[in-house]
Design a protein around this motif. Structure first.
Motif: not given
Length: 721
Positions: A51-59, A212-215, A286-288, A334-336
């Motif tokens: 797992x990798x997102x802007x604020x985390x590394x996980x396995x 923690x989730x989305x800011x 994501x929100x395009x 990054x927001x919806x």
């Protein structure tokens, strides 16, 4: 804690560098799993999810044991003669060794118990003592602690940050503040084995079960994880975060396609995998959105607009069915929000100054012609031993004129010279100064604006091609000539001053330039000889360099050999063809196909072996080029086998030579296969090294003539097993 359960580890940090995120996530999960497997805590087939997102590394790692299985260990102590005396009792040396290993030998009973565990076994020429014991399996807490530290230490961090931790943190050993070195400040650590927290620590943090989730859009703060398997779903539903990099990337790609279709018929987002990876690393959910800019900016070359939107703003420009840029683009937000107008409006305001800058640069640059900029290249240093860019341009012009004279008429020479003179002029423009990636591209636009022929303008852009493996080649003969001249100038110049590539460094991309020369010579089927090309390039440098033709020729053939092996030709086939150093590289693929076809013939193996034998005979006879003359006197052919071979050669070799001269290498080799029977008979019945000198020289001459005839396409002896 259950004996086996799935394991989750997460490091929660501040925003990670986006261009490195994918590799960081893969490394973190990969090293964790590798270390757990090495300690017997995870099976070889355990499934690992990074797992990798802007604020985390996980396995997430499946089927991890709470404690590794005990292992039988046999440890070599010393030779029996050293460890036991004549009565079979332990010597002081053995006692000392056992004590050093932490084995209790303090009492007679303990010593007797240890002696019972000792085993004798052969060890080379002597017999040695071995101690059998059982190593207890490592508990998960200790094993994960080691794995976690290793995973953090081996992260491919592009640039390390330093920050301070207060006294009392998990990793602080001394009172006061402690300094941590990591990619970004870390604020949370999760380690769950099933539903149980594993008591590990790292970067001043103790493991827990909260993340923690989305800011801005998380529904819970913090998020409590009840189980290792609940991680991804909890982040998605409660944290508004898609934690898996690949899943988030696929979601963005899908949204881009949907938004493009919604924005207009036949529109599509520009394809850019690097940009897609970078944007994936910038957003958590994501929100395009579709945005637009003023149509008048489309007067600027679309390469400029696309580059500024991609490089500076991370936007995805929209193209029409013909691949032409439209005034619409896609933003990955990054927001919806329910009303996205503020987001789209903000991005449209941000991109406008960028596009205005591009338009300003384009308008300003066109006020001066490319030709007027050329003298200013004298102020730009190319290399301290090779002079300025203007001096380099003069060398490229000289080389281009020599190549063009071999390939075409007066028009090609004149256009190649003009393109070579102007090829570097756009380096002095404002647009290329802002976007170096556009060098050549902008030169083409400015050349067309100056009223130059299309062939010259195209050549200015194309002379950098091929820029990378798989890149397109120059469009026309003018571009090919200037591209060859430019690359040869770099190769000859750098080899001439001894600035050669090493295993680790190639700052002037000499390997890429050599491959570019090879591709153009082969793919464009150019009737140019390599040695002649290098010879034409060297005089342009005057006394600046030493003659580099021999090492440079070796370098180019080495690159060619590697490329051919990558294309599927065997090392033996490549060696056979390149041993002759064919001057027209455009012939090499045909030669290789001919060798491959020849190798399937029933006569091939015997002829290759005979060829090798002939080469050895000629070598032993002395310097084959000087001592052995390829001349045969029919009057000196005494044995029937040599007469038959000579007669067969008189019939077959002219036919094979004609086929070779016509470029039909496959037919030439197949014709030569008809010599197998007389060659075999010759070696069975004829003594080459006859005592009579004239007979011996005549037979050697016959073999030399045969050797030359058989090795015009390739050195067939290299095919011998």
């Amino acid at each position: 804690m259950n004996s086996n359960a799935n394991l989750l580890v997460e490091l929660f940090v501040e925003e990670l560098p986006p261009k490195a995120l994918k590799k960081l996530g893969e490394s973190f999960a990969g090293v964790l799993a590798e270390q757990l497997r090495a300690q017997g805590l995870a099976a070889a087939d355990a499934k690992v999810t990074a797992y990798a997102s802007p604020r985390r590394l996980g396995a997430h790692i499946t089927d991890v044991a709470a404690k590794a299985a005990d292992q039988a260990v046999r440890q070599k102590l010393m030779p029996v003669a050293v460890g036991l005396d004549a009565q079979g009792q332990p010597t002081p040396a053995l006692r000392k060794k056992l004590q050093a290993l932490g084995v209790d030998v303090g009492s007679d009973a303990a010593l007797a118990a240890v002696l019972a565990r000792l085993q004798r076994a052969p060890d080379g020429k002597a017999e040695a003592l071995f101690l059998d014991s059982v190593a207890p399996g490592v508990p998960l807490a200790a094993g994960l602690q080691k794995a976690l530290h290793e995973a953090i230490a081996r992260l491919p961090i592009p640039k390390v940050m330093s920050y301070q931790l207060e006294a009392g943190c998990a990793d602080c050993e001394l009172p006061g503040w402690s300094t941590v070195h990591f990619v970004r400040p870390a604020h949370g650590l999760v380690a769950l084995h099933g539903a149980q927290v594993v008591p590990v620590h790292a970067l001043g943090l103790r493991a827990g079960c909260h993340t923690h989730g989305h800011r801005f859009e998380a529904q819970a703060e913090p998020i409590e994880l009840p189980h290792a398997d609940a991680y991804a779903e909890a982040l998605r539903t409660q944290g508004a975060v898609v934690a898996h990099f690949g899943e988030r990337r696929a979601l963005i790609e899908s949204q881009l396609n949907q938004a493009a279709a919604k924005a207009g018929p036949s529109l599509s987002a520009i394809k850019d995998d690097a940009l897609l990876d970078e944007v994936t690393a910038l957003v958590e959910r994501p929100n395009v959105l579709v945005c637009q800019f003023e149509p008048e900016f489309l007067e600027v070359p679309q390469e400029c607009l696309i580059l500024t939107m991609q490089a500076n703003q991370k936007y995805f420009p929209l193209l029409d069915a013909a691949g032409k840029l439209t005034n619409r683009f896609l933003v990955v937000s990054n927001i919806s929000p329910q009303d996205a107008s503020a987001v789209t409006g903000g991005n449209e305001r941000v991109v406008r100054p960028r596009l205005a800058d591009a338009k300003f640069f384009f308008d300003q640059d066109r006020k001066k012609s490319l030709a007027s900029r050329v003298p200013q290249l004298a102020k730009v240093v190319y290399h301290n031993k090779l002079g300025t860019q203007l001096e380099r341009v003069q060398r490229v012009r000289a080389i281009a004129q020599a190549i063009a004279a071999q390939l075409g008429d007066k028009v090609l020479v004149e256009q190649a010279d003009q393109a070579a003179e102007l090829a570097k002029a756009d380096l002095l423009t404002d647009m290329v100064g802002e976007f170096p990636e556009l060098q050549g591209t902008m030169g083409r636009y400015y050349a067309l604006h100056d009223g130059l022929p299309t062939a010259v303008a195209d050549a200015i852009e194309d002379h950098y091609k091929p820029r990378f493996a798989g890149d397109s080649l120059p469009r026309g003969p003018v571009g090919v000539v200037v591209a060859l001249a430019d690359k040869l100038e770099t190769l000859v110049g750098m080899f001439g001053i001894g600035n050669l590539p090493t295993g680790e460094r190639d700052p002037f991309a000499l390997r890429r330039h050599a491959l570019g020369v090879i591709r153009m010579l082969i793919d464009k089927a150019l009737p140019l000889e390599l040695d002649a090309l290098l010879a034409a390039a060297v005089p342009a440098f005057g006394s600046l360099i030493e003659d580099p033709r021999v090492p440079l020729s070796d370098f180019i053939y080495e690159r060619l050999a590697g490329q051919l092996r990558e294309q599927g030709f065997s090392a033996r086939e490549v060696e056979a063809v390149l041993a002759l150093r064919p001057q027209r590289l455009a012939d090499v693929p045909k030669r290789l196909q001919a060798v491959r076809a020849f190798a399937t013939l029933p006569e091939a193996e015997a002829l290759a072996a005979a060829n090798k034998r002939i080469a050895n005979i000629l070598k032993k006879a002395g310097d084959a080029e000087q001592v052995v003359d390829a001349h045969v006197s029919a009057l000196l052919l005494q044995e029937e086998a040599e007469q038959n071979l000579y007669a067969a050669m008189q019939s077959i070799v002219p036919q094979a030579d004609a086929q070779f001269d016509a470029g039909d290498y496959t037919a030439s080799l197949q014709t030569l296969a008809g010599l197998r029977a007389p060659v075999d008979a010759f070696f069975d019945d004829v003594m080459v090294n006859a005592e009579q000198l004239d007979l011996r020289l005549n037979r050697l001459g016959l073999l030399k003539k045969l050797h030359l005839a058989m090795n015009r396409v390739a050195d067939l002896s290299r095919l011998a097993v």
